[in-house]
Design a protein around this motif. Sequence first.
Motif, mmCIF file in Angstrom:
data_model
loop_
_atom_site.group_PDB
_atom_site.id
_atom_site.type_symbol
_atom_site.label_atom_id
_atom_site.label_comp_id
_atom_site.label_asym_id
_atom_site.label_seq_id
_atom_site.Cartn_x
_atom_site.Cartn_y
_atom_site.Cartn_z
ATOM 1 N N ASP A 1 0.816 -1.206 0.000
ATOM 2 C CA ASP A 1 0.000 0.000 0.000
ATOM 3 C C ASP A 1 0.858 1.269 0.000
ATOM 4 O OD1 ASP A 1 -2.301 -1.466 -0.016
ATOM 5 O OD2 ASP A 1 -2.518 -1.464 2.159
ATOM 6 N N ILE B 1 -9.102 14.249 -3.341
ATOM 7 C CA ILE B 1 -8.104 13.178 -3.357
ATOM 8 C C ILE B 1 -8.144 12.405 -2.039
ATOM 9 C CG2 ILE B 1 -5.623 12.703 -3.378
ATOM 10 C CD1 ILE B 1 -5.361 15.097 -5.324
ATOM 11 N N GLY B 2 -8.307 13.110 -0.943
ATOM 12 C CA GLY B 2 -8.370 12.460 0.364
ATOM 13 C C GLY B 2 -9.610 11.610 0.564
ATOM 14 N N ARG C 1 0.041 13.448 -6.044
ATOM 15 C CA ARG C 1 -1.121 14.130 -6.605
ATOM 16 C C ARG C 1 -1.483 15.360 -5.779
ATOM 17 N NH1 ARG C 1 -5.789 10.101 -7.143
ATOM 18 N NH2 ARG C 1 -6.830 11.976 -7.854
ATOM 19 N N VAL C 2 -1.378 15.255 -4.458
ATOM 20 C CA VAL C 2 -1.693 16.387 -3.582
ATOM 21 C C VAL C 2 -0.710 17.526 -3.827
ATOM 22 C CG1 VAL C 2 -1.676 17.148 -1.171
ATOM 23 C CG2 VAL C 2 -2.869 15.063 -1.799
ATOM 24 N N GLN D 1 -0.604 9.116 -4.106
ATOM 25 C CA GLN D 1 -1.591 10.069 -3.604
ATOM 26 C C GLN D 1 -0.900 11.342 -3.103
ATOM 27 O OE1 GLN D 1 -4.016 8.572 -0.411
ATOM 28 N NE2 GLN D 1 -5.786 9.677 -1.177
ATOM 29 N N GLU E 1 -11.082 9.784 -1.766
ATOM 30 C CA GLU E 1 -11.177 8.653 -2.706
ATOM 31 C C GLU E 1 -11.153 7.343 -1.956
ATOM 32 O OE1 GLU E 1 -7.986 9.011 -5.457
ATOM 33 O OE2 GLU E 1 -8.992 10.563 -6.623
ATOM 34 N N ARG F 1 0.679 3.278 -3.259
ATOM 35 C CA ARG F 1 -0.553 4.063 -3.391
ATOM 36 C C ARG F 1 -0.447 5.359 -2.594
ATOM 37 N NH1 ARG F 1 -5.375 5.188 -1.128
ATOM 38 N NH2 ARG F 1 -7.123 5.381 -2.538
ATOM 39 N N GLY F 2 0.178 5.295 -1.424
ATOM 40 C CA GLY F 2 0.358 6.490 -0.607
ATOM 41 C C GLY F 2 1.278 7.502 -1.268
ATOM 42 N N PRO G 1 -10.292 3.429 -1.457
ATOM 43 C CA PRO G 1 -9.264 2.502 -1.944
ATOM 44 C C PRO G 1 -9.871 1.428 -2.826
ATOM 45 C CG PRO G 1 -9.660 2.168 0.385
ATOM 46 C CD PRO G 1 -10.479 3.341 -0.034
#
Length: 105
Positions: A41, A99-100, A51-52, A48, A102, A44-45, A104
């Motif tokens: 995971d 984004i926060g 993206r932020v 993300q 979304e 994915r972090g 999983p």
Amino acid sequence: MAEENPGQDFGEAEDPRLTALDERLRQARGSDAARSGVKPDADRGYAQGNRVISALIGSLVGSALIGWLIDRWFGTSPWGLIVLLFLGIAVAFRQIIRIGNERPE
């Protein structure tokens, strides 16, 4: 009489060789993940987080550039820049909240 193909047993149970191979692959992936210290995971972090950061920087830089151009063209310095910077901050926070929130996969 039709010949039977021993390599294709569609109606029978799964081949024990394939089961053993799946188990060895699972063990190899687990040991590789433990050796490298990367959690599944974690990717994915990182994605993300990227993206932020890009949403925050992109909206602020874009809005500042547009505000500066408006000030140069229309002589409204510094109000175009200030107003569009505040709008850029609002857009950035809106994107970060999206984004926060979304889910999983």
